[in-house]
Write an enzyme that holds these catalytic residues in place. Structure first.
Site, PDB file in Angstrom:
ATOM      1  N   GLY A  20       4.293   2.552 -10.991  1.00 53.34           N
ATOM      2  CA  GLY A  20       3.615   3.256  -9.841  1.00 53.34           C
ATOM      3  C   GLY A  20       4.732   4.261  -9.070  1.00 53.34           C
ATOM      4  O   GLY A  20       4.696   4.425  -7.975  1.00 53.34           O
ATOM      5  N   ALA A  21       5.425   5.134 -10.064  1.00 50.17           N
ATOM      6  CA  ALA A  21       6.501   6.030  -9.540  1.00 50.17           C
ATOM      7  C   ALA A  21       5.951   7.355  -9.200  1.00 50.17           C
ATOM      8  O   ALA A  21       7.016   8.070  -8.895  1.00 50.17           O
ATOM      9  CB  ALA A  21       7.494   6.058 -10.791  1.00 50.17           C
ATOM     10  N   ASN A  22       4.635   7.539  -8.988  1.00 52.63           N
ATOM     11  CA  ASN A  22       4.224   8.756  -8.902  1.00 52.63           C
ATOM     12  C   ASN A  22       4.215   8.948  -7.397  1.00 52.63           C
ATOM     13  O   ASN A  22       3.628  10.209  -6.798  1.00 52.63           O
ATOM     14  CB  ASN A  22       3.010   9.298  -9.486  1.00 52.63           C
ATOM     15  CG  ASN A  22       1.954   8.162  -9.125  1.00 52.63           C
ATOM     16  OD1 ASN A  22       1.785   7.183  -9.848  1.00 52.63           O
ATOM     17  ND2 ASN A  22       0.821   8.727  -8.204  1.00 52.63           N
ATOM     18  N   GLY A  24       4.772   7.228  -2.921  1.00 52.21           N
ATOM     19  CA  GLY A  24       5.452   6.110  -2.014  1.00 52.21           C
ATOM     20  C   GLY A  24       6.715   5.879  -2.479  1.00 52.21           C
ATOM     21  O   GLY A  24       7.726   6.335  -2.780  1.00 52.21           O
ATOM     22  N   GLY A  26       7.807   4.180  -5.032  1.00 49.94           N
ATOM     23  CA  GLY A  26       8.019   4.319  -6.385  1.00 49.94           C
ATOM     24  C   GLY A  26       8.688   5.496  -6.786  1.00 49.94           C
ATOM     25  O   GLY A  26       9.679   5.469  -7.352  1.00 49.94           O
ATOM     26  N   SER A 137       5.892  -8.065  -0.466  1.00 51.85           N
ATOM     27  CA  SER A 137       5.364  -7.570   0.819  1.00 51.85           C
ATOM     28  C   SER A 137       5.689  -8.886   1.921  1.00 51.85           C
ATOM     29  O   SER A 137       5.527 -10.084   1.497  1.00 51.85           O
ATOM     30  CB  SER A 137       3.863  -7.455   1.109  1.00 51.85           C
ATOM     31  OG  SER A 137       3.594  -7.427   2.479  1.00 51.85           O
ATOM     32  N   TYR A 163      -5.013  -9.477  -1.097  1.00 50.16           N
ATOM     33  CA  TYR A 163      -3.394  -8.803  -1.208  1.00 50.16           C
ATOM     34  C   TYR A 163      -2.338  -9.851  -0.818  1.00 50.16           C
ATOM     35  O   TYR A 163      -1.584  -9.890  -1.598  1.00 50.16           O
ATOM     36  CB  TYR A 163      -3.483  -7.804  -0.019  1.00 50.16           C
ATOM     37  CG  TYR A 163      -2.312  -6.912   0.066  1.00 50.16           C
ATOM     38  CD1 TYR A 163      -1.899  -6.187  -1.053  1.00 50.16           C
ATOM     39  CD2 TYR A 163      -1.464  -7.077   0.935  1.00 50.16           C
ATOM     40  CE1 TYR A 163      -0.679  -5.447  -1.147  1.00 50.16           C
ATOM     41  CE2 TYR A 163      -0.044  -6.400   0.959  1.00 50.16           C
ATOM     42  CZ  TYR A 163       0.319  -5.739  -0.078  1.00 50.16           C
ATOM     43  OH  TYR A 163       1.147  -4.950  -0.134  1.00 50.16           O
TER      44      TYR A 163
HETATM   45  N1  NAP Z   1       4.119   0.699   2.208  1.00 44.36           N
HETATM   46  C1  NAP Z   1       4.353  -0.384   2.852  1.00 44.36           C
HETATM   47  O1  NAP Z   1       4.616  -0.697   3.925  1.00 44.36           O
HETATM   48  C2  NAP Z   1       4.481  -1.805   1.889  1.00 44.36           C
HETATM   49  C3  NAP Z   1       4.682  -3.113   2.422  1.00 44.36           C
HETATM   50  C4  NAP Z   1       4.635  -4.016   1.759  1.00 44.36           C
HETATM   51  C5  NAP Z   1       4.746  -4.040   0.158  1.00 44.36           C
HETATM   52  N2  NAP Z   1       4.544  -2.865  -0.246  1.00 44.36           N
HETATM   53  C6  NAP Z   1       4.445  -2.719  -1.594  1.00 44.36           C
HETATM   54  O2  NAP Z   1       4.908  -1.376  -2.286  1.00 44.36           O
HETATM   55  C7  NAP Z   1       4.683  -1.342  -3.504  1.00 44.36           C
HETATM   56  C8  NAP Z   1       4.414   0.288  -3.728  1.00 44.36           C
HETATM   57  O3  NAP Z   1       3.408   0.580  -2.680  1.00 44.36           O
HETATM   58  P1  NAP Z   1       3.423   2.116  -1.819  1.00 44.36           P
HETATM   59  O4  NAP Z   1       3.717   1.565  -0.466  1.00 44.36           O
HETATM   60  O5  NAP Z   1       4.338   2.748  -2.273  1.00 44.36           O
HETATM   61  O6  NAP Z   1       2.035   2.673  -2.120  1.00 44.36           O
HETATM   62  P2  NAP Z   1       1.402   4.025  -2.755  1.00 44.36           P
HETATM   63  O7  NAP Z   1       2.253   5.055  -2.447  1.00 44.36           O
HETATM   64  O8  NAP Z   1      -0.056   3.542  -2.814  1.00 44.36           O
HETATM   65  O9  NAP Z   1       1.970   3.527  -4.341  1.00 44.36           O
HETATM   66  C9  NAP Z   1       1.451   2.588  -5.184  1.00 44.36           C
HETATM   67  C10 NAP Z   1       1.496   3.170  -6.569  1.00 44.36           C
HETATM   68  O10 NAP Z   1       0.817   2.006  -7.422  1.00 44.36           O
HETATM   69  C11 NAP Z   1       0.401   2.757  -8.228  1.00 44.36           C
HETATM   70  N3  NAP Z   1      -0.894   1.888  -8.943  1.00 44.36           N
HETATM   71  C12 NAP Z   1      -1.968   1.545  -8.086  1.00 44.36           C
HETATM   72  N4  NAP Z   1      -2.730   0.912  -9.222  1.00 44.36           N
HETATM   73  C13 NAP Z   1      -2.065   0.846 -10.388  1.00 44.36           C
HETATM   74  C14 NAP Z   1      -2.408   0.743 -11.676  1.00 44.36           C
HETATM   75  N5  NAP Z   1      -3.619  -0.022 -12.148  1.00 44.36           N
HETATM   76  N6  NAP Z   1      -1.895   0.994 -12.653  1.00 44.36           N
HETATM   77  C15 NAP Z   1      -0.380   1.527 -12.397  1.00 44.36           C
HETATM   78  N7  NAP Z   1      -0.091   1.895 -11.155  1.00 44.36           N
HETATM   79  C16 NAP Z   1      -1.066   1.708 -10.181  1.00 44.36           C
HETATM   80  C17 NAP Z   1      -0.498   3.879  -7.730  1.00 44.36           C
HETATM   81  O11 NAP Z   1      -0.804   5.130  -8.576  1.00 44.36           O
HETATM   82  P3  NAP Z   1      -2.125   6.027  -8.047  1.00 44.36           P
HETATM   83  O12 NAP Z   1      -0.987   7.003  -7.259  1.00 44.36           O
HETATM   84  O13 NAP Z   1      -2.337   6.498  -9.213  1.00 44.36           O
HETATM   85  O14 NAP Z   1      -2.980   5.184  -7.258  1.00 44.36           O
HETATM   86  C18 NAP Z   1       0.988   4.485  -6.962  1.00 44.36           C
HETATM   87  O15 NAP Z   1       1.796   5.161  -7.655  1.00 44.36           O
HETATM   88  C19 NAP Z   1       3.382  -2.179  -3.554  1.00 44.36           C
HETATM   89  O16 NAP Z   1       3.479  -3.111  -4.509  1.00 44.36           O
HETATM   90  C20 NAP Z   1       3.068  -2.619  -2.386  1.00 44.36           C
HETATM   91  O17 NAP Z   1       2.367  -3.686  -2.222  1.00 44.36           O
HETATM   92  C21 NAP Z   1       4.351  -1.645   0.433  1.00 44.36           C
END
Ligand code: NAP
Length: 296
Positions: A20-22, A24, A26, A137, A163
């Protein structure tokens, strides 16, 4: 606050895989690791989005397809891998989606956040020489335990519950993986991180326009930047931490700020549930712990 909050050693000559490095966290994790000299493989479900993201990163990057909602894609990613991995960062995730199923029929949040990473990690472990970092999380605390009688929420779907359970599963996975690595005599560490609350795309897929607008406002007002939210992951990946450690922000009750070791719920320390989840995950994915083929 920038990356100075963590003193990161030079990582030249090493390889990281970031799921998921594209977007947020990642993307920011990949950016920081590449800046420190690592070759970073962006494991993404859309190669176009991956290439766009990679173009914003200075350093050595590569984009490879990985859809965690499809075990065939996870297997193809692992089968195509050659060479060592110093850091496997299990970062990708989905949150509070409307009810849906993965290609293999799993509830999507459990399937992507936990089972996809479970399969990926075990398939890649023979290449891993450093650490596996799994992103969980603070919301894991909302899950009292894993509902083994209804893992895919067939008796009544609740998006936030699903979740929370998937994020508890991330911590139980981290715990049991560390136990297995130690038992096998491996020096590879299994650790976890949570970002607190960071402004990313995560909350944008609930399918509820009112909630979407509320969360968008909260993202602007309360959340920290994604680059700061990535620091607990970097901390878990590069600092002197024990196996099964959890890193998270130390400010505002774990919501923001510089990273440090963080606490977790009692349910996340349940080693019996962790072993049971491991067995069930092996049965569901058909992937096992590669005891005899470890590198570390
Ligand atoms: N942001 C927060 O406040 C927060 C808080 C607690 C935990 N987290 C955790 O942090 C991690 C990163 O999330 P983020 O906040 O950076 O959100 P994000 O910007 O939505 O990034 C999530 C990434 O996961 C990818 N992804 C989703 N479904 C996938 C699949 N089936 N196969 C491969 N990649 C997939 C997305 O790809 P697409 O762009 O193609 O959708 C995107 O690159 C997650 O595990 C989340 O639970 C975040």
């Amino acid at each position: 606050m920038e990356t100075q909050a963590v003193i990161i050693p030079d990582l030249s000559g090493r390889t990281a895989v970031v799921t998921g490095a594209n977007s947020g966290l990642g993307l920011e994790t990949a950016r920081i690791l590449a800046r420190k000299g690592m070759r970073v493989v962006l494991a993404v479900r859309s190669e176009d989005k991956g290439r766009e993201a990679a173009a914003t990163i200075e350093g050595n990057t590569e984009v490879r397809p990985l859809d965690l909602a499809d075990l065939a894609s996870v297997r193809a990613f692992a089968e195509g891998w050659e060479g060592g991995i110093h850091l496997l960062i299990n970062n990708a995730g989905v949150m509070a989606l409307p009810e849906s199923r993965t290609e293999d029929g799993f509830e999507t949040q459990f399937g992507v956040n936990h089972l996809g990473h479970f399969a990926l990690t075990n398939l890649l472990l023979p290449h891993v020489a450093g650490r596996v970092v799994t992103v969980t999380s603070g919301m894991h605390q909302m899950a009292q335990g894993i509902d083994f009688d209804d893992l895919h929420m067939e008796k009544g779907y609740h998006p936030a519950k699903a979740y929370a359970q998937s994020k508890l599963a991330n911590l139980l996975f981290t715990l049991e993986l560390q136990r297995r690595l130690e038992e096998a005599g491996s020096t590879v560490l299994s650790v976890a991180a949570h970002p607190g609350y960071a402004a990313t795309n995560l909350q944008g897929h609930t399918g509820n326009p009112v909630l979407h607008r509320l969360l968008a406002v909260a993202n602007t007002v309360i959340a920290q930047k994604a680059a700061v939210g990535a620091l607990p992951t970097i901390y878990a990946a590069t600092q002197d931490v024990p196996g099964a450690a959890l890193a998270g922000p130390k400010g505002m009750g774990g919501m923001r700020g510089a990273p440090a070791l963080a606490s977790r719920s009692e349910a996340a320390w349940d080693s019996i549930a962790a072993r049971r989840l491991w067995t069930v995950s092996e049965e569901l994915t058909g992937v096992r712990f590669p005891e005899k083929d470890l590198r570390g």
